[in-house]
Enzyme design. Structure first.
Site, PDB file in Angstrom:
ATOM      1  N   LYS A   1       0.697   4.597   6.840  1.00 60.19           N
ATOM      2  CA  LYS A   1       0.180   5.472   5.786  1.00 60.19           C
ATOM      3  C   LYS A   1       0.843   6.837   5.886  1.00 60.19           C
ATOM      4  O   LYS A   1       1.541   7.142   6.854  1.00 60.19           O
ATOM      5  CB  LYS A   1      -1.344   5.641   5.903  1.00 60.19           C
ATOM      6  CG  LYS A   1      -2.150   4.349   5.962  1.00 60.19           C
ATOM      7  CD  LYS A   1      -2.093   3.555   4.677  1.00 60.19           C
ATOM      8  CE  LYS A   1      -2.856   2.231   4.815  1.00 60.19           C
ATOM      9  NZ  LYS A   1      -2.622   1.336   3.654  1.00 60.19           N
TER      10      LYS A   1
ATOM     11  N   SER B   1       0.815  -1.226   0.000  1.00 58.05           N
ATOM     12  CA  SER B   1       0.000   0.000   0.000  1.00 58.05           C
ATOM     13  C   SER B   1       0.846   1.272   0.000  1.00 58.05           C
ATOM     14  O   SER B   1       0.336   2.346  -0.301  1.00 58.05           O
ATOM     15  CB  SER B   1      -0.936   0.019   1.217  1.00 58.05           C
ATOM     16  OG  SER B   1      -0.211   0.196   2.418  1.00 58.05           O
TER      17      SER B   1
END
Length: 205
Positions: A117, A67
Site C-alpha cells: 500500500k 489494489s
C-alpha cells in the site's frame, strides 16, 4: 646372466610403471576433490549472501491484486529495499510492503501474506476521507496516482505513535487502513522502489 639382468630390468620397469599410474590416479582424484570442494564453498557462500540480502537488503515481490492500480498491476514484480527505514522513517507517498497486522490476521490472512500500500498518514497527523478527497491535518492532498476518487467517508482520526495510515491507489477496491485501521511500524518489511517486470513497464514506482 644377461638374460636374468634383462628380466630384472623388465620387472623394475613394470613396478615403476604401476607406481606412476597409481600416483597419476591419486593426483586426479585430489584435483577432482579440490575442485568439487571449491565449488561447494562457492555455492555455500552464494546461498549465504542470498539469504542475508533477502533478509536485510532487498527482495523481489509479486503483486497479486489490483489494489494498487494504476501504479501497479496484477502480475507486476517489484524490488523491495529494506535498508532506508533503518536510517529514516517512512514518508508520505512511499509504497510499502508489510506483514498483515492483527486485524487482518483475524480475518484469516497469515503472517507471510504480505500487503502493499501507499503511506498516506504519518504518526501524529489527522487523516480524513470525505467528498472524494483525502485530508491530512484538515488540508486536502493532491493525488495524481489514484484510479478514481474515494466514494466513502472516513475519519477524521489521529494516527497513533509508531503507526501509519496506508491506502491502495485503487481507492474503492483496496483492503487498507480505511477498513482495518492503522499499520504498526514493526510490520513494515520495506519500500517498493523498482518494477522489474514486465519489461515494457520497467522503472521506478
Amino acid at each position: 646372466m644377461t638374460s636374468e639382468k634383462k628380466n630384472l630390468g623388465t620387472e623394475v620397469a613394470e613396478i615403476q610403471g604401476d607406481s606412476s599410474t597409481a600416483l597419476s590416479t591419486s593426483t586426479w582424484w585430489q584435483k577432482a576433490w579440490k575442485s568439487s570442494f571449491e565449488n561447494i564453498q562457492i555455492v555455500i557462500i552464494a546461498l549465504g549472501l542470498a539469504i542475508v540480502i533477502r533478509a536485510w537488503v532487498a527482495e523481489p515481490r509479486y503483486i497479486p491484486s489490483d489494489s494498487m492500480v494504476p501504479t501497479l498491476h496484477v502480475g507486476d514484480r517489484v524490488v523491495v529495499e529494506k535498508i532506508s527505514y533503518y536510517l529514516e522513517p517512512p514518508k508520505t507517498g512511499d509504497i510499502v510492503v508489510f506483514a498483515p497486522p492483527e486485524k487482518l490476521q483475524e480475518q484469516g490472512f497469515t503472517q507471510d501474506q504480505a500487503f502493499i500500500k501507499r503511506v498516506i498518514g504519518l504518526p501524529g497527523q489527522t487523516v480524513a476521507v470525505k467528498k472524494g478527497l483525502v485530508y491530512l491535518n484538515d488540508k486536502p492532498i493532491v493525488e495524481k496516482y489514484i484510479a478514481e476518487p474515494p466514494k466513502y467517508q472516513w475519519g477524521p482520526y489521529r494516527v497513533p505513535e509508531n503507526q501509519y495510515f496506508v491506502m491502495g491507489d485503487n481507492r474503492n477496491n483496496s483492503n487498507d487502513s480505511s477498513r482495518w485501521g492503522f499499520l504498526p511500524k514493526q510490520n513494515i518489511i520495506g519500500r517498493a522502489v523498482l518494477r522489474f517486470w514486465p519489461l515494457e513497464r520497467i522503472g521506478e514506482v
